[in-house]
Design a protein around this motif. Sequence first.
Motif, PDB file in Angstrom:
ATOM      1  N   THR A 108       0.813  -1.153  -0.083  1.00  0.00           N
ATOM      2  CA  THR A 108       0.002   0.036   0.096  1.00  0.00           C
ATOM      3  C   THR A 108       0.799   1.113   0.086  1.00  0.00           C
ATOM      4  O   THR A 108       0.415   2.316  -0.596  1.00  0.00           O
ATOM      5  N   CYS A 109       2.068   1.344   0.877  1.00  0.00           N
ATOM      6  CA  CYS A 109       2.878   2.436   0.608  1.00  0.00           C
ATOM      7  C   CYS A 109       3.162   2.748  -0.589  1.00  0.00           C
ATOM      8  O   CYS A 109       3.156   3.964  -1.018  1.00  0.00           O
ATOM      9  N   GLY A 110       3.710   1.727  -1.382  1.00  0.00           N
ATOM     10  CA  GLY A 110       3.981   1.693  -2.839  1.00  0.00           C
ATOM     11  C   GLY A 110       3.027   2.407  -3.619  1.00  0.00           C
ATOM     12  O   GLY A 110       3.179   3.184  -4.375  1.00  0.00           O
ATOM     13  N   GLU A 111       1.861   1.850  -3.487  1.00  0.00           N
ATOM     14  CA  GLU A 111       0.570   2.065  -4.575  1.00  0.00           C
ATOM     15  C   GLU A 111       0.333   3.771  -4.078  1.00  0.00           C
ATOM     16  O   GLU A 111      -0.196   4.431  -5.050  1.00  0.00           O
ATOM     17  N   LEU A 112       0.305   4.150  -2.740  1.00  0.00           N
ATOM     18  CA  LEU A 112      -0.109   5.299  -2.498  1.00  0.00           C
ATOM     19  C   LEU A 112       1.041   6.542  -3.009  1.00  0.00           C
ATOM     20  O   LEU A 112       0.669   7.581  -3.423  1.00  0.00           O
ATOM     21  N   TYR A 113       2.346   5.957  -2.978  1.00  0.00           N
ATOM     22  CA  TYR A 113       3.368   6.926  -3.587  1.00  0.00           C
ATOM     23  C   TYR A 113       3.049   7.045  -5.002  1.00  0.00           C
ATOM     24  O   TYR A 113       2.910   8.201  -5.637  1.00  0.00           O
ATOM     25  N   GLU A 114       3.036   6.140  -5.813  1.00  0.00           N
ATOM     26  CA  GLU A 114       2.739   5.959  -7.147  1.00  0.00           C
ATOM     27  C   GLU A 114       1.338   6.697  -7.501  1.00  0.00           C
ATOM     28  O   GLU A 114       1.142   7.607  -8.597  1.00  0.00           O
ATOM     29  N   ASP A 115       0.436   6.647  -6.697  1.00  0.00           N
ATOM     30  CA  ASP A 115      -0.881   7.472  -6.964  1.00  0.00           C
ATOM     31  C   ASP A 115      -0.545   8.860  -6.975  1.00  0.00           C
ATOM     32  O   ASP A 115      -1.200   9.710  -7.513  1.00  0.00           O
ATOM     33  N   ALA A 116      -0.221   9.147  -5.660  1.00  0.00           N
ATOM     34  CA  ALA A 116       0.479  10.685  -5.637  1.00  0.00           C
ATOM     35  C   ALA A 116       1.194  11.134  -6.549  1.00  0.00           C
ATOM     36  O   ALA A 116       0.806  12.410  -7.124  1.00  0.00           O
ATOM     37  N   VAL A 117       2.153  10.711  -7.283  1.00  0.00           N
ATOM     38  CA  VAL A 117       3.006  10.970  -8.059  1.00  0.00           C
ATOM     39  C   VAL A 117       2.199  11.288  -9.355  1.00  0.00           C
ATOM     40  O   VAL A 117       2.148  11.937 -10.330  1.00  0.00           O
ATOM     41  N   ALA A 125       8.406  14.340  -1.663  1.00  0.00           N
ATOM     42  CA  ALA A 125       7.448  14.417  -0.724  1.00  0.00           C
ATOM     43  C   ALA A 125       6.976  13.069  -0.659  1.00  0.00           C
ATOM     44  O   ALA A 125       6.222  12.956   0.290  1.00  0.00           O
ATOM     45  N   ALA A 126       6.122  12.678  -1.886  1.00  0.00           N
ATOM     46  CA  ALA A 126       5.346  11.617  -1.819  1.00  0.00           C
ATOM     47  C   ALA A 126       6.141  10.486  -1.123  1.00  0.00           C
ATOM     48  O   ALA A 126       5.434   9.831  -0.474  1.00  0.00           O
ATOM     49  N   ALA A 127       7.366  10.337  -1.402  1.00  0.00           N
ATOM     50  CA  ALA A 127       8.275   9.114  -0.996  1.00  0.00           C
ATOM     51  C   ALA A 127       8.321   9.073   0.432  1.00  0.00           C
ATOM     52  O   ALA A 127       8.303   8.206   1.322  1.00  0.00           O
ATOM     53  N   GLU A 128       8.722  10.320   1.085  1.00  0.00           N
ATOM     54  CA  GLU A 128       8.901  10.914   2.424  1.00  0.00           C
ATOM     55  C   GLU A 128       7.736  10.382   3.168  1.00  0.00           C
ATOM     56  O   GLU A 128       7.516   9.629   4.183  1.00  0.00           O
ATOM     57  N   ALA A 129       6.453  10.966   2.802  1.00  0.00           N
ATOM     58  CA  ALA A 129       5.217  10.491   3.535  1.00  0.00           C
ATOM     59  C   ALA A 129       4.631   9.021   3.457  1.00  0.00           C
ATOM     60  O   ALA A 129       4.308   8.783   4.387  1.00  0.00           O
ATOM     61  N   ALA A 130       4.938   8.622   2.035  1.00  0.00           N
ATOM     62  CA  ALA A 130       4.733   6.961   1.991  1.00  0.00           C
ATOM     63  C   ALA A 130       5.542   6.232   3.011  1.00  0.00           C
ATOM     64  O   ALA A 130       4.895   5.086   3.601  1.00  0.00           O
ATOM     65  N   GLU A 131       6.642   6.597   3.294  1.00  0.00           N
ATOM     66  CA  GLU A 131       7.706   5.865   4.097  1.00  0.00           C
ATOM     67  C   GLU A 131       7.133   5.997   5.692  1.00  0.00           C
ATOM     68  O   GLU A 131       7.611   4.965   6.616  1.00  0.00           O
ATOM     69  N   ALA A 132       6.623   7.240   5.982  1.00  0.00           N
ATOM     70  CA  ALA A 132       6.389   7.428   7.278  1.00  0.00           C
ATOM     71  C   ALA A 132       4.656   7.047   7.552  1.00  0.00           C
ATOM     72  O   ALA A 132       4.292   7.371   8.723  1.00  0.00           O
ATOM     73  N   LEU A 133       4.178   6.440   6.541  1.00  0.00           N
ATOM     74  CA  LEU A 133       2.563   6.175   6.751  1.00  0.00           C
ATOM     75  C   LEU A 133       2.273   5.539   8.064  1.00  0.00           C
ATOM     76  O   LEU A 133       2.946   4.753   8.295  1.00  0.00           O
TER      77      LEU A 133
END
Length: 245
Positions: A108-117, A125-133
């Motif tokens: 899910t972290c990866g999917e949310l990152y991809e969706d955000a980008v 910013a998307a990677a930082e947020a996804a890693e800290a989810l």
Amino acid sequence: MDIDEAVWAAQGWERLAAGVGRRRLPGWDATTGLVVGDKAVLLYDTGSTLAEGAAIRAQAEAITGGRRVTHIALGHPHFDHVLGTAAFAGAEVFGAVGTDELLGSARTCGELYEDAVRHGADERAAAEAAEALVAPRHTVTGEWTLDLGGRQVLLANLGPAHSGHDLAVFVPGERETVFCGDLVEESGEPQAGPDAAGARWPDALDRLLALGGEDALYVPGHGAVVDATFVRRQRDELARRFGVS
């Protein structure tokens, strides 16, 4: 607890009722909401990045005279509503049942990152947020009443509908305020992604209306505050769209 409208406005927020306000965030026009009790402060949705979450936190503290957000309710697990959660250290996080496992997975972290980008978010910013989810610690199966001190709010699991995990918040008052998440959208046609359950969406809005009532203020996940008539009309449009009664 009431807060003067000018205090809300100074932070770019809209006062909806005594101790209740919301902000339409830049970028994707997602809504974040704040409910202030005598002993606790509830935030509904946290924005799309850690920087946006930190800005919301600072605004909430300015509005409440330095009080921190103690509780967070996540309306559904899409990037523009959950990626700012890690900015609120120590807050108790609530979500619809299943959101804990979903947001706790690396996939899910990866999917949310991809969706955000894909939607135009900055990659770093998307990677930082996804890693800290942050995944919810508390999950709502049906309904959950939270006592914020001097006021109680109702968290209601109404999904699957817009997503597999839709959580609305009902705030009593002289005129009830309902934070709908993306169960209701005003600034555009309701979006149905791969996790939507279109055939069940109209029923979710029927339950939303039954809990909120005819006189409530309904706060959509995107767009201006609406009334029960708008929600009912959108319910009927969704029923036609997905071929259900």
